[in-house]
Design a protein around this motif. Structure first.
Motif, PDB file in Angstrom:
ATOM      1  N   ARG A 167      -0.154   1.075 -23.500  1.00 14.19           N
ATOM      2  CA  ARG A 167       0.599   2.171 -24.109  1.00 14.19           C
ATOM      3  C   ARG A 167       2.102   1.894 -24.177  1.00 14.19           C
ATOM      4  O   ARG A 167       2.887   2.784 -24.491  1.00 14.19           O
ATOM      5  N   GLY A 168       2.500   0.666 -23.840  1.00 18.87           N
ATOM      6  CA  GLY A 168       3.908   0.292 -23.923  1.00 18.87           C
ATOM      7  C   GLY A 168       4.785   0.970 -22.886  1.00 18.87           C
ATOM      8  O   GLY A 168       5.969   1.211 -23.130  1.00 18.87           O
ATOM      9  N   VAL A 169       4.213   1.254 -21.716  1.00 17.69           N
ATOM     10  CA  VAL A 169       4.916   1.969 -20.657  1.00 17.69           C
ATOM     11  C   VAL A 169       5.222   1.018 -19.503  1.00 17.69           C
ATOM     12  O   VAL A 169       4.421   0.157 -19.147  1.00 17.69           O
ATOM     13  N   HIS A 170       6.370   1.197 -18.900  1.00 15.45           N
ATOM     14  CA  HIS A 170       6.817   0.438 -17.733  1.00 15.45           C
ATOM     15  C   HIS A 170       5.861   0.709 -16.563  1.00 15.45           C
ATOM     16  O   HIS A 170       5.500   1.852 -16.312  1.00 15.45           O
ATOM     17  N   PHE A 171       5.469  -0.337 -15.841  1.00 11.88           N
ATOM     18  CA  PHE A 171       4.668  -0.145 -14.627  1.00 11.88           C
ATOM     19  C   PHE A 171       5.435  -0.710 -13.437  1.00 11.88           C
ATOM     20  O   PHE A 171       5.883  -1.850 -13.453  1.00 11.88           O
ATOM     21  N   HIS A 172       5.528   0.105 -12.386  1.00 10.55           N
ATOM     22  CA  HIS A 172       6.223  -0.313 -11.165  1.00 10.55           C
ATOM     23  C   HIS A 172       5.262  -0.354  -9.989  1.00 10.55           C
ATOM     24  O   HIS A 172       4.560   0.622  -9.718  1.00 10.55           O
ATOM     25  N   THR A 173       5.238  -1.493  -9.290  1.00 14.39           N
ATOM     26  CA  THR A 173       4.502  -1.600  -8.038  1.00 14.39           C
ATOM     27  C   THR A 173       5.470  -1.364  -6.894  1.00 14.39           C
ATOM     28  O   THR A 173       6.438  -2.116  -6.724  1.00 14.39           O
ATOM     29  N   ASP A 174       5.215  -0.313  -6.129  1.00 13.90           N
ATOM     30  CA  ASP A 174       5.991  -0.050  -4.919  1.00 13.90           C
ATOM     31  C   ASP A 174       5.329  -0.819  -3.784  1.00 13.90           C
ATOM     32  O   ASP A 174       4.355  -0.371  -3.194  1.00 13.90           O
ATOM     33  N   ALA A 175       5.858  -1.995  -3.501  1.00 13.71           N
ATOM     34  CA  ALA A 175       5.361  -2.830  -2.405  1.00 13.71           C
ATOM     35  C   ALA A 175       6.380  -2.836  -1.273  1.00 13.71           C
ATOM     36  O   ALA A 175       6.514  -3.824  -0.553  1.00 13.71           O
ATOM     37  N   CYS A 176       7.101  -1.724  -1.119  1.00 14.76           N
ATOM     38  CA  CYS A 176       8.117  -1.651  -0.076  1.00 14.76           C
ATOM     39  C   CYS A 176       7.511  -1.858   1.307  1.00 14.76           C
ATOM     40  O   CYS A 176       8.113  -2.479   2.161  1.00 14.76           O
ATOM     41  N   VAL A 177       6.305  -1.359   1.529  1.00 12.18           N
ATOM     42  CA  VAL A 177       5.645  -1.557   2.823  1.00 12.18           C
ATOM     43  C   VAL A 177       4.952  -2.913   2.875  1.00 12.18           C
ATOM     44  O   VAL A 177       5.070  -3.646   3.846  1.00 12.18           O
ATOM     45  N   GLY A 178       4.233  -3.295   1.814  1.00 10.64           N
ATOM     46  CA  GLY A 178       3.385  -4.474   1.881  1.00 10.64           C
ATOM     47  C   GLY A 178       3.885  -5.738   1.236  1.00 10.64           C
ATOM     48  O   GLY A 178       3.252  -6.790   1.362  1.00 10.64           O
ATOM     49  N   PRO A 226       0.833  -1.203   0.000  1.00  9.99           N
ATOM     50  CA  PRO A 226       0.000   0.000   0.000  1.00  9.99           C
ATOM     51  C   PRO A 226       0.868   1.252   0.000  1.00  9.99           C
ATOM     52  O   PRO A 226       2.080   1.175   0.169  1.00  9.99           O
ATOM     53  N   CYS A 227       0.196   2.397  -0.122  1.00 12.70           N
ATOM     54  CA  CYS A 227       0.930   3.656  -0.008  1.00 12.70           C
ATOM     55  C   CYS A 227       1.207   3.910   1.470  1.00 12.70           C
ATOM     56  O   CYS A 227       0.469   3.444   2.347  1.00 12.70           O
ATOM     57  N   TYR A 228       2.265   4.604   1.731  1.00 14.25           N
ATOM     58  CA  TYR A 228       2.671   4.848   3.116  1.00 14.25           C
ATOM     59  C   TYR A 228       1.699   5.759   3.877  1.00 14.25           C
ATOM     60  O   TYR A 228       1.329   5.452   5.007  1.00 14.25           O
ATOM     61  N   PRO A 229       1.252   6.887   3.291  1.00 10.85           N
ATOM     62  CA  PRO A 229       0.457   7.806   4.113  1.00 10.85           C
ATOM     63  C   PRO A 229      -0.929   7.293   4.503  1.00 10.85           C
ATOM     64  O   PRO A 229      -1.423   7.635   5.577  1.00 10.85           O
ATOM     65  N   PHE A 230      -1.595   6.482   3.651  1.00  8.03           N
ATOM     66  CA  PHE A 230      -2.977   6.105   3.921  1.00  8.03           C
ATOM     67  C   PHE A 230      -3.186   4.609   4.100  1.00  8.03           C
ATOM     68  O   PHE A 230      -4.267   4.179   4.495  1.00  8.03           O
TER      69      PHE A 230
END
Length: 179
Positions: A106-117, A86-90
């Motif tokens: 659209r051929g764009v890189h997608f990053h999941t920030d799962a640093c917390v979860g 999840p996001c850190y603030p909420f």
């Protein structure tokens, strides 16, 4: 994937991967990165270090990234779209499936920030709680960061960045001296 010194380095490497991939595959010379308003400040740091323009995606009433707004903000210079799990603030998980699908079409890189979860959410799922998909089960997710020093029981200064493909890691993240 690769072990890093923390979530910030993992996010910087995801941004570098996205920038270099877009430069190689699409000829992008003025890169932009779309990140939700609730994203970790490491994304702004990555943009500053790597000369990428940061474009902020507004949040919906549920405090998650607004997918329709992200679609309007994406353009030919977009190299990466990110979401948090999840996001850190909420503590809410962004609509990863919808955002990753938008990036993929659209051929764009997608990053999941799962640093917390990253080392916590899978156990909620194993216990039978409904958990939104955020990982490589989601088509379009290119890289994922997860901090081992949070719920992975490692000492401070330990994170990982995982890539969907070896090519992503080998061709665009790793440094190769061309001299």
């Amino acid at each position: 994937g690769a072990m890093t010194s923390g979530g910030t380095e993992s996010i910087i490497l995801a941004a570098k991967t996205a920038r270099d991939r877009a430069r190689s595959e699409r000829g992008v010379t003025r890169p932009q990165m779309l990140v939700p308003y609730s994203a970790h400040p490491a994304f702004a740091k990555a943009c500053s270090y790597l000369d990428i323009e940061q474009v902020v995606v507004p949040l919906g009433a549920d405090l998650r990234a607004d997918v329709a707004a992200a679609a309007e903000l994406m353009g030919e210079h977009t190299v990466m779209l990110a979401g948090s799990a999840p996001c850190y603030p909420f503590g809410v998980v962004d609509p990863i499936e919808e955002l990753a699908a938008l990036a993929a079409e659209r051929g764009v890189h997608f990053h999941t920030d799962a640093c917390v979860g990253g080392f916590l959410i899978p156990f909620f799922e194993m216990l039978g709680h409904p958990v939104p998909a955020f990982d490589f089960r989601v088509p379009g997710v290119t890289t994922i960061s997860a901090d081992v020093h949070k719920y992975g029981f490692a000492t401070k200064g330990a994170s990982v960045i995982a890539h969907r493909t070896k090519e992503s890691l080998h061709e665009f993240q790793l440094f190769k001296d061309s001299a």
